[in-house]
Write a protein that holds these residues in place. Structure first.
Motif, PDB file in Angstrom:
ATOM      1  N   PRO A  83       0.856  -1.247   0.090  1.00  0.00           N
ATOM      2  CA  PRO A  83      -0.156  -0.062  -0.125  1.00  0.00           C
ATOM      3  C   PRO A  83       0.665   1.254  -0.099  1.00  0.00           C
ATOM      4  N   ALA A  84       2.293   1.177   0.087  1.00  0.00           N
ATOM      5  CA  ALA A  84       2.949   2.395   0.333  1.00  0.00           C
ATOM      6  C   ALA A  84       3.318   2.932  -1.055  1.00  0.00           C
ATOM      7  N   LEU A  85       3.275   2.161  -2.007  1.00  0.00           N
ATOM      8  CA  LEU A  85       3.600   2.450  -3.323  1.00  0.00           C
ATOM      9  C   LEU A  85       2.999   3.718  -3.889  1.00  0.00           C
ATOM     10  N   PRO A  86       1.414   3.588  -3.751  1.00  0.00           N
ATOM     11  CA  PRO A  86       0.860   4.983  -4.451  1.00  0.00           C
ATOM     12  C   PRO A  86       1.505   6.140  -3.798  1.00  0.00           C
ATOM     13  N   ARG A  87       1.710   6.191  -2.421  1.00  0.00           N
ATOM     14  CA  ARG A  87       2.218   7.342  -1.705  1.00  0.00           C
ATOM     15  C   ARG A  87       3.368   7.939  -2.215  1.00  0.00           C
ATOM     16  N   LEU A  88       4.459   6.617  -2.752  1.00  0.00           N
ATOM     17  CA  LEU A  88       5.759   7.061  -3.149  1.00  0.00           C
ATOM     18  C   LEU A  88       5.806   7.485  -4.412  1.00  0.00           C
ATOM     19  N   LEU A  89       4.500   7.146  -5.251  1.00  0.00           N
ATOM     20  CA  LEU A  89       4.628   7.645  -6.684  1.00  0.00           C
ATOM     21  C   LEU A  89       4.257   8.920  -6.892  1.00  0.00           C
ATOM     22  N   CYS A  90       3.117   9.389  -5.814  1.00  0.00           N
ATOM     23  CA  CYS A  90       2.644  10.768  -5.929  1.00  0.00           C
ATOM     24  C   CYS A  90       3.526  11.816  -5.086  1.00  0.00           C
ATOM     25  N   LYS A  91       4.706  11.592  -4.525  1.00  0.00           N
ATOM     26  CA  LYS A  91       5.689  12.408  -3.922  1.00  0.00           C
ATOM     27  C   LYS A  91       6.070  13.299  -4.845  1.00  0.00           C
ATOM     28  N   ALA A  92       6.210  14.490  -4.696  1.00  0.00           N
ATOM     29  CA  ALA A  92       6.746  15.756  -5.479  1.00  0.00           C
ATOM     30  C   ALA A  92       8.202  15.505  -5.604  1.00  0.00           C
ATOM     31  N   PRO A  93       8.735  15.342  -6.937  1.00  0.00           N
ATOM     32  CA  PRO A  93      10.177  15.322  -7.132  1.00  0.00           C
ATOM     33  C   PRO A  93      10.941  16.535  -6.762  1.00  0.00           C
ATOM     34  N   ALA A  94      12.103  16.169  -6.425  1.00  0.00           N
ATOM     35  CA  ALA A  94      13.129  17.273  -5.984  1.00  0.00           C
ATOM     36  C   ALA A  94      13.638  17.709  -7.343  1.00  0.00           C
ATOM     37  N   ARG A  95      14.196  18.961  -7.298  1.00  0.00           N
ATOM     38  CA  ARG A  95      14.538  19.633  -8.428  1.00  0.00           C
ATOM     39  C   ARG A  95      16.193  20.082  -7.895  1.00  0.00           C
ATOM     40  N   PHE A  96      17.148  19.748  -8.703  1.00  0.00           N
ATOM     41  CA  PHE A  96      18.153  20.163  -8.590  1.00  0.00           C
ATOM     42  C   PHE A  96      18.765  21.112  -9.432  1.00  0.00           C
ATOM     43  N   VAL A  97      19.203  22.234  -8.953  1.00  0.00           N
ATOM     44  CA  VAL A  97      19.757  23.493  -9.818  1.00  0.00           C
ATOM     45  C   VAL A  97      21.125  24.017  -9.350  1.00  0.00           C
ATOM     46  N   SER A  98      21.858  24.049 -10.468  1.00  0.00           N
ATOM     47  CA  SER A  98      22.994  24.353 -10.237  1.00  0.00           C
ATOM     48  C   SER A  98      23.380  25.994 -10.145  1.00  0.00           C
ATOM     49  N   GLN A  99      24.136  26.256  -8.981  1.00  0.00           N
ATOM     50  CA  GLN A  99      24.413  27.720  -8.827  1.00  0.00           C
ATOM     51  C   GLN A  99      25.841  27.951  -9.170  1.00  0.00           C
TER      52      GLN A  99
ATOM     53  N   GLY B 298      -0.743  20.011  -7.109  1.00  0.00           N
ATOM     54  CA  GLY B 298      -0.122  19.098  -7.685  1.00  0.00           C
ATOM     55  C   GLY B 298      -0.862  18.055  -8.472  1.00  0.00           C
ATOM     56  N   GLU B 299      -0.630  17.587  -9.280  1.00  0.00           N
ATOM     57  CA  GLU B 299      -1.263  16.551 -10.198  1.00  0.00           C
ATOM     58  C   GLU B 299      -1.376  15.039  -9.335  1.00  0.00           C
ATOM     59  N   VAL B 300      -2.309  14.472  -8.968  1.00  0.00           N
ATOM     60  CA  VAL B 300      -2.656  13.648  -8.042  1.00  0.00           C
ATOM     61  C   VAL B 300      -2.706  12.363  -9.143  1.00  0.00           C
ATOM     62  N   SER B 301      -2.223  11.072  -8.669  1.00  0.00           N
ATOM     63  CA  SER B 301      -2.304   9.733  -9.699  1.00  0.00           C
ATOM     64  C   SER B 301      -3.427   9.267  -9.481  1.00  0.00           C
ATOM     65  N   GLN B 302      -4.002   8.710 -10.683  1.00  0.00           N
ATOM     66  CA  GLN B 302      -5.139   8.078 -10.542  1.00  0.00           C
ATOM     67  C   GLN B 302      -5.340   6.989  -9.764  1.00  0.00           C
ATOM     68  N   TYR B 303      -4.244   6.321  -9.635  1.00  0.00           N
ATOM     69  CA  TYR B 303      -4.120   5.391  -8.580  1.00  0.00           C
ATOM     70  C   TYR B 303      -4.444   5.683  -7.247  1.00  0.00           C
ATOM     71  N   VAL B 304      -4.140   6.853  -6.578  1.00  0.00           N
ATOM     72  CA  VAL B 304      -4.403   7.106  -5.495  1.00  0.00           C
ATOM     73  C   VAL B 304      -5.833   7.429  -5.362  1.00  0.00           C
ATOM     74  N   LYS B 305      -6.537   8.269  -6.239  1.00  0.00           N
ATOM     75  CA  LYS B 305      -7.864   8.323  -6.348  1.00  0.00           C
ATOM     76  C   LYS B 305      -8.831   6.959  -6.414  1.00  0.00           C
ATOM     77  N   ASN B 306      -8.344   6.247  -7.214  1.00  0.00           N
ATOM     78  CA  ASN B 306      -8.940   5.020  -7.736  1.00  0.00           C
ATOM     79  C   ASN B 306      -8.127   3.707  -7.568  1.00  0.00           C
ATOM     80  N   PRO B 307      -8.145   2.888  -6.607  1.00  0.00           N
ATOM     81  CA  PRO B 307      -7.098   2.084  -6.548  1.00  0.00           C
ATOM     82  C   PRO B 307      -7.275   0.802  -7.726  1.00  0.00           C
ATOM     83  N   GLU B 308      -8.516   0.852  -8.120  1.00  0.00           N
ATOM     84  CA  GLU B 308      -8.911  -0.029  -9.038  1.00  0.00           C
ATOM     85  C   GLU B 308      -8.841   0.638 -10.511  1.00  0.00           C
TER      86      GLU B 308
END
Length: 144
Positions: free
Chosen positions: A10-26, A51-61
């Motif tokens: 069940p932790a997979l949908p939470r991992l997929l919808c986490k916002a990605p980090a952005r690496f910026v060079s200074q 942010g965009e929410v995965s369809q699998y979080v809204k509807n597991p099926e």
């Protein structure tokens, strides 16, 4: 690989919808490709924001047909019914009732008919001359 993913459960949908980090060079560009260093990590969008929410979080099926769960399930059922049941049944029936390919069945029936006719007439099954030699016009020896 899939067994590792299935352990997440069940932790997979939470991992997929986490916002990605952005690496910026200074650092300043030195002209050499790949020479810049990452100095700061900027967080992406807030996961509780717009942010965009995965369809699998809204509807597991979720089946991938529609964002509405009821419409998604009906579209999946109709798609599989027509795609599998109707296509296989009607397609198989169509292929079964196609005309005789290369007329193999007709040739066999015709050969059996000719054999029965020749046996009834008392003729050999295969004649030594395919054509009647009296009807063939041969060139004279002078024309060759």
């Amino acid at each position: 690989m899939l067994t590792r993913l299935s352990r997440l459960g069940p932790a997979l949908p939470r991992l997929l919808c986490k916002a990605p980090a952005r690496f910026v060079s200074q650092s300043k560009s030195s002209g050499a490709g790949g020479a810049s260093a990452v100095t700061q990590v900027h967080k992406g969008l807030d996961p509780h924001g717009h942010g965009e929410v995965s369809q699998y979080v809204k509807n597991p099926e979720y089946h991938g047909f529609s964002s509405d769960p009821v419409v998604d399930e009906w579209n999946m059922r109709l798609g599989f019914f027509f795609g599998i049941s109707v296509a296989l049944v009607i397609g198989g029936t169509f292929i079964y009732y196609l005309p005789d390919h290369k007329m193999k069945k007709w040739a066999k029936r015709e050969a059996e008919r000719v054999i029965v006719q020749r046996e009834r007439d008392g003729l050999p099954l295969i004649d030594e001359n395919y054509y009647d030699p009296g009807t063939i016009i041969l060139p004279s020896a002078q024309e060759e």
